[in-house]
Design a protein around this motif. Structure first.
Motif, PDB file in Angstrom:
ATOM      1  N   PHE A 239       0.857  -1.181   0.000  1.00  9.98           N
ATOM      2  CA  PHE A 239       0.000   0.000   0.000  1.00  9.98           C
ATOM      3  C   PHE A 239       0.886   1.222   0.000  1.00  9.98           C
ATOM      4  O   PHE A 239       2.009   1.178   0.481  1.00  9.98           O
ATOM      5  N   ASP A 240       0.401   2.292  -0.593  1.00  9.10           N
ATOM      6  CA  ASP A 240       1.147   3.547  -0.639  1.00  9.10           C
ATOM      7  C   ASP A 240       0.680   4.429   0.519  1.00  9.10           C
ATOM      8  O   ASP A 240      -0.450   4.290   1.000  1.00  9.10           O
ATOM      9  N   THR A 241       1.546   5.331   0.956  1.00 10.00           N
ATOM     10  CA  THR A 241       1.220   6.223   2.065  1.00 10.00           C
ATOM     11  C   THR A 241       1.419   7.664   1.623  1.00 10.00           C
ATOM     12  O   THR A 241       2.500   8.022   1.145  1.00 10.00           O
ATOM     13  N   GLY A 242       0.390   8.479   1.777  1.00  7.94           N
ATOM     14  CA  GLY A 242       0.471   9.901   1.493  1.00  7.94           C
ATOM     15  C   GLY A 242       0.547  10.679   2.788  1.00  7.94           C
ATOM     16  O   GLY A 242      -0.172  10.365   3.746  1.00  7.94           O
ATOM     17  N   LEU A 243       1.408  11.681   2.822  1.00  8.30           N
ATOM     18  CA  LEU A 243       1.589  12.515   4.007  1.00  8.30           C
ATOM     19  C   LEU A 243       1.399  13.977   3.643  1.00  8.30           C
ATOM     20  O   LEU A 243       1.836  14.419   2.577  1.00  8.30           O
ATOM     21  N   LEU A 244       0.770  14.706   4.538  1.00  7.76           N
ATOM     22  CA  LEU A 244       0.597  16.142   4.375  1.00  7.76           C
ATOM     23  C   LEU A 244       0.624  16.741   5.771  1.00  7.76           C
ATOM     24  O   LEU A 244      -0.023  16.212   6.691  1.00  7.76           O
ATOM     25  N   THR A 245       1.367  17.811   5.961  1.00 10.34           N
ATOM     26  CA  THR A 245       1.442  18.437   7.276  1.00 10.34           C
ATOM     27  C   THR A 245       1.620  19.942   7.114  1.00 10.34           C
ATOM     28  O   THR A 245       2.183  20.407   6.128  1.00 10.34           O
ATOM     29  N   PHE A 246       1.092  20.683   8.083  1.00 16.23           N
ATOM     30  CA  PHE A 246       1.210  22.139   8.073  1.00 16.23           C
ATOM     31  C   PHE A 246       0.887  22.662   9.461  1.00 16.23           C
ATOM     32  O   PHE A 246       0.348  21.926  10.292  1.00 16.23           O
ATOM     33  N   THR A 247       1.237  23.931   9.712  1.00 15.10           N
ATOM     34  CA  THR A 247       0.922  24.552  10.997  1.00 15.10           C
ATOM     35  C   THR A 247      -0.077  25.674  10.793  1.00 15.10           C
ATOM     36  O   THR A 247      -0.126  26.309   9.741  1.00 15.10           O
ATOM     37  N   LEU A 248      -0.874  25.883  11.828  1.00 12.68           N
ATOM     38  CA  LEU A 248      -1.879  26.944  11.866  1.00 12.68           C
ATOM     39  C   LEU A 248      -1.858  27.582  13.242  1.00 12.68           C
ATOM     40  O   LEU A 248      -1.382  26.975  14.206  1.00 12.68           O
ATOM     41  N   SER A 249      -2.411  28.791  13.337  1.00  9.16           N
ATOM     42  CA  SER A 249      -2.606  29.367  14.666  1.00  9.16           C
ATOM     43  C   SER A 249      -3.633  28.484  15.372  1.00  9.16           C
ATOM     44  O   SER A 249      -4.360  27.721  14.737  1.00  9.16           O
TER      45      SER A 249
ATOM     46  N   GLU B  99       3.218  12.957  23.971  1.00 10.11           N
ATOM     47  CA  GLU B  99       2.531  12.627  25.217  1.00 10.11           C
ATOM     48  C   GLU B  99       1.388  13.581  25.508  1.00 10.11           C
ATOM     49  O   GLU B  99       0.389  13.177  26.081  1.00 10.11           O
ATOM     50  N   GLU B 100       1.553  14.850  25.139  1.00 14.00           N
ATOM     51  CA  GLU B 100       0.546  15.851  25.491  1.00 14.00           C
ATOM     52  C   GLU B 100       0.220  16.729  24.298  1.00 14.00           C
ATOM     53  O   GLU B 100       1.028  16.880  23.384  1.00 14.00           O
ATOM     54  N   GLY B 101      -0.975  17.317  24.355  1.00 16.45           N
ATOM     55  CA  GLY B 101      -1.362  18.292  23.353  1.00 16.45           C
ATOM     56  C   GLY B 101      -1.745  17.707  22.008  1.00 16.45           C
ATOM     57  O   GLY B 101      -1.792  18.432  21.023  1.00 16.45           O
TER      58      GLY B 101
ATOM     59  N   THR C 111      -8.681   9.496   6.098  1.00 14.06           N
ATOM     60  CA  THR C 111      -7.326   9.958   6.370  1.00 14.06           C
ATOM     61  C   THR C 111      -7.189  10.106   7.871  1.00 14.06           C
ATOM     62  O   THR C 111      -8.077  10.653   8.524  1.00 14.06           O
ATOM     63  N   ARG C 112      -6.091   9.629   8.423  1.00 11.41           N
ATOM     64  CA  ARG C 112      -5.859   9.827   9.853  1.00 11.41           C
ATOM     65  C   ARG C 112      -5.331  11.241  10.036  1.00 11.41           C
ATOM     66  O   ARG C 112      -4.380  11.644   9.377  1.00 11.41           O
ATOM     67  N   LEU C 113      -5.967  11.999  10.907  1.00  9.25           N
ATOM     68  CA  LEU C 113      -5.588  13.379  11.191  1.00  9.25           C
ATOM     69  C   LEU C 113      -5.142  13.469  12.645  1.00  9.25           C
ATOM     70  O   LEU C 113      -5.856  13.029  13.540  1.00  9.25           O
ATOM     71  N   TYR C 114      -3.958  14.009  12.850  1.00  9.65           N
ATOM     72  CA  TYR C 114      -3.444  14.309  14.188  1.00  9.65           C
ATOM     73  C   TYR C 114      -3.341  15.821  14.285  1.00  9.65           C
ATOM     74  O   TYR C 114      -2.853  16.478  13.359  1.00  9.65           O
ATOM     75  N   ALA C 115      -3.768  16.376  15.408  1.00 10.21           N
ATOM     76  CA  ALA C 115      -3.614  17.804  15.687  1.00 10.21           C
ATOM     77  C   ALA C 115      -2.761  17.922  16.943  1.00 10.21           C
ATOM     78  O   ALA C 115      -3.159  17.447  18.010  1.00 10.21           O
ATOM     79  N   HIS C 116      -1.581  18.515  16.807  1.00 10.83           N
ATOM     80  CA  HIS C 116      -0.661  18.633  17.939  1.00 10.83           C
ATOM     81  C   HIS C 116      -0.460  20.108  18.288  1.00 10.83           C
ATOM     82  O   HIS C 116       0.122  20.863  17.513  1.00 10.83           O
ATOM     83  N   ALA C 117      -0.978  20.494  19.449  1.00 13.10           N
ATOM     84  CA  ALA C 117      -0.801  21.863  19.954  1.00 13.10           C
ATOM     85  C   ALA C 117       0.594  21.930  20.561  1.00 13.10           C
ATOM     86  O   ALA C 117       0.795  21.652  21.733  1.00 13.10           O
ATOM     87  N   TYR C 118       1.573  22.289  19.741  1.00 11.89           N
ATOM     88  CA  TYR C 118       2.973  22.221  20.158  1.00 11.89           C
ATOM     89  C   TYR C 118       3.492  23.516  20.766  1.00 11.89           C
ATOM     90  O   TYR C 118       4.587  23.532  21.343  1.00 11.89           O
TER      91      TYR C 118
END
Length: 187
Positions: free
Chosen positions: A79-89, A133-135, A156-163
């Motif tokens: 299977f192929d894997t597509g990745l996309l990531t970006f930051t927002l306020s 671990e957090e956020g 699509t699996r979506l992760y939101a990390h408040a870093y």
């Protein structure tokens, strides 16, 4: 084949989640902790992948205000894997998450998984979102299905990390049947 999509968009058939879970579980069953998903002669990172191309294949937009936008596409025989990531306020991220709600509810990890194989987002110079671990919260976002149905394979699996106090990184990972094409040509 266009299948009623926007002109110029290729229909993409995604791997059903149940099938993907069996494939991933089987592939990891006998692997040591140093296993990486990049191992194997049949695995390569496609050249020329742009955030716009990946966004179109996932069916998820990238807000115009996004920063640090990155994309990648890993080709394998299973299977192929597509990745996309970006930051927002933080406020922009909350609006994005309301626009793209998960199937079910947002989940928070019970514990970080520090032994997660370094493979996908590491290719983009980022830690794997499962290691936080957090956020962080995550869920399956299934564009084009109302109500969302994770059995249709368009999720699509979506992760939101408040870093940071006012920044959130969005991580998107989708799996596709091998041979999604045509891939962009590297410039």
């Amino acid at each position: 084949m266009n299948s009623g999509r926007e002109p110029g968009r290729t229909a993409v058939r995604r791997v059903p989640l149940a099938v993907l879970a069996v494939v991933v579980a089987g592939s990891l069953a006998g692997c040591g902790s140093d296993h990486t998903a990049d191992a194997g002669a049949d695995t390569r990172w496609a050249a020329g992948i742009t955030p716009e191309w990946m966004s179109g294949h996932m069916g998820l937009d990238v807000p115009a205000t996004a920063r640090s936008v990155r994309a990648a596409y890993k080709v394998t025989s299973r299977f192929d894997t597509g990745l996309l990531t970006f930051t927002l306020s933080r406020a922009e991220a909350e609006a994005y998450l309301r626009k793209h709600p998960p199937s079910g509810r947002w989940l928070t990890p019970t514990a970080a998984q520090p032994d997660t194989p370094r493979s996908d987002f590491t290719h983009l110079g980022l830690p794997e979102p499962e290691t936080f671990e957090e956020g962080v919260r995550y869920g399956f976002v299934c564009p084009g299905t109302e109500p969302y149905d994770t059995s249709d394979g368009n999720c699509t699996r979506l992760y939101a990390h408040a870093y940071a106090p006012d920044r959130t990184r969005i991580y998107l990972r989708a799996h596709f049947e091998p041979g999604v094409g045509p891939l962009p040509t590297a410039s």
